[in-house]
Design an enzyme around this catalytic site. Structure first.
Site, PDB file in Angstrom:
ATOM      1  N   HIS A  52     -12.999  -0.427  -6.868  1.00 37.69           N
ATOM      2  CA  HIS A  52     -14.217   0.392  -6.891  1.00 37.69           C
ATOM      3  C   HIS A  52     -13.942   1.855  -6.549  1.00 37.69           C
ATOM      4  O   HIS A  52     -14.813   2.707  -6.726  1.00 37.69           O
ATOM      5  CB  HIS A  52     -15.290  -0.198  -5.957  1.00 37.69           C
TER       6      HIS A  52
ATOM      7  N   ASP B 119       0.856  -1.187   0.000  1.00 36.80           N
ATOM      8  CA  ASP B 119       0.000   0.000   0.000  1.00 36.80           C
ATOM      9  C   ASP B 119       0.892   1.237   0.000  1.00 36.80           C
ATOM     10  O   ASP B 119       2.124   1.127   0.015  1.00 36.80           O
ATOM     11  CB  ASP B 119      -0.951  -0.002   1.207  1.00 36.80           C
TER      12      ASP B 119
END
Length: 354
Positions: free
Chosen positions: A259, A221
């Site tokens: 998303h 990340d």
């Protein structure tokens, strides 16, 4: 007779608009219950508590709880079936009890939505909703119109917001991870090295490695995200940018990340995923909502609400299977299969084109 039916329909329509007009009060009452830890109080009192008992636990010793205000909030939450109320057998004060819904508001439970409730109610998250119609007219991102920056930029420079956001995301990860592990049991058997792209603070990959200790896990990340991640056995934390490159691996899992982005951005991420995995036996495990426009399942309606959350908070969206197919093909994954699991999300297992 026809006139009476028309009048009834008109009244029903009016009532529906009233209901939607003030539906935000349901969320405010729910948030108040979380902030006041009402579910926790009832739970710690053996699963049932009177209004006075709840009020006395809310009081911090410096202020007196407004028991009338508390009663009004509880009355609405009982009507919404978040709590129940029953007269005691001894004829004393009525007792409030937990329901299957309010058990999801317990702060210290392994399965809780309380941090997500607090995150979504925060002024930083609420402000973008006032810019949604402006975005329809002009384009752009509601969050950026409200705050002058994207949500990821705010998280990178504001530690308080970063923690609020990470806590909200992490709480959903716990029970979705459980659903993944129970519904995708054979999917991890042949994987030696697994990279969780956009893995946050590492909750998902740590649980996968715990159940499948033969897997070497990588939590990947942004640097400011992994900098706050705890140490886990069998998991390495790597900071980076999925839009630039993803560490080479046998397989990738990417949960509730795509998303957040538009189609072009998703295709770029997927192309980087393809570069990181072998052409033979490599795969990307995508965990996302699949919208079903005529769906009547327990979570199908929630997907459409989540789609507008994406619209308000970033440039992303929830997608139908046809929309997923389009970006998968664009990213170099023409072949895929959908695996249903007991959760709001499904698994899309995608395989790289030769």
């Amino acid at each position: 007779m026809e006139r009476i039916e028309l009048d009834e329909a008109k009244l029903q329509g009016q009532a529906e608009i009233w209901r939607y007009l003030y539906s935000f009060t349901d969320f405010i009452a729910l948030t108040s219950a979380v902030q006041l830890r009402i579910a926790d109080i009832i739970h710690s009192n053996g699963g049932a508590a009177t209004l006075s008992q709840i009020a006395s636990c809310i009081s911090d010793g410096h202020t007196s709880t407004d028991i009338t205000a508390l009663a009004r909030i509880m009355r609405l939450l009982v009507r919404r079936k978040i709590f129940t109320i029953h007269p005691p057998s001894d004829g004393g004060d009525p007792l409030y009890n937990l329901t299957h819904s309010s058990r999801w508001l317990l702060h210290d439970s392994e399965q809780t939505l309380a941090p997500l409730v607090l995150m979504e109610n925060h002024p930083w998250q609420m402000a973008p909703w006032h810019y949604v119609s402006q975005c329809v007219k002009e384009g752009g991102t509601a969050f950026k119109k409200a705050h002058g920056c994207e949500i990821w930029d705010l998280a990178s420079r504001d530690p308080d917001f970063n923690k609020l956001f990470n806590d909200g995301v992490a709480c959903t990860s716990k029970f979705i991870t459980s659903a993944i592990l129970s519904g995708y049991k054979q999917g991890f058997n042949s994987i030696g090295l697994l990279v969780d792209v956009g893995g946050g603070t590492g909750g998902l990959i740590s649980e996968i490695v715990k159940v499948y200790p033969h897997i070497k896990g990588v939590n990947f990340d942004l640097p400011h995200v992994v900098s706050t991640a705890p140490a886990y056995n069998g998991v390495s934390h790597i900071g980076g940018d999925m839009f630039h490159a993803i560490p080479n691996t046998d397989a990738i899992i990417i949960k509730w990340v795509l998303h957040n982005w538009n189609d072009e951005e998703c295709i770029k991420i997927l192309r980087n995923c393809k570069k990181a995995i072998p052409r033979e036996n490599g795969k990307v495990i995508i965990v996302e909502i699949i919208l079903k426009e005529d769906g009547s399942g327990v979570f199908d309606d929630i997907g459409f609400l989540m789609d507008l959350v994406m619209f308000a908070h970033n440039s992303g969206k929830e997608r139908t299977e046809a929309e997923w197919k389009k970006i998968l093909e664009g990213g170099g994954f023409s072949h895929y299969k959908i695996i249903n699991i007991p959760a709001l999300v499904s698994i899309i297992e995608a395989y790289p084109d030769a």
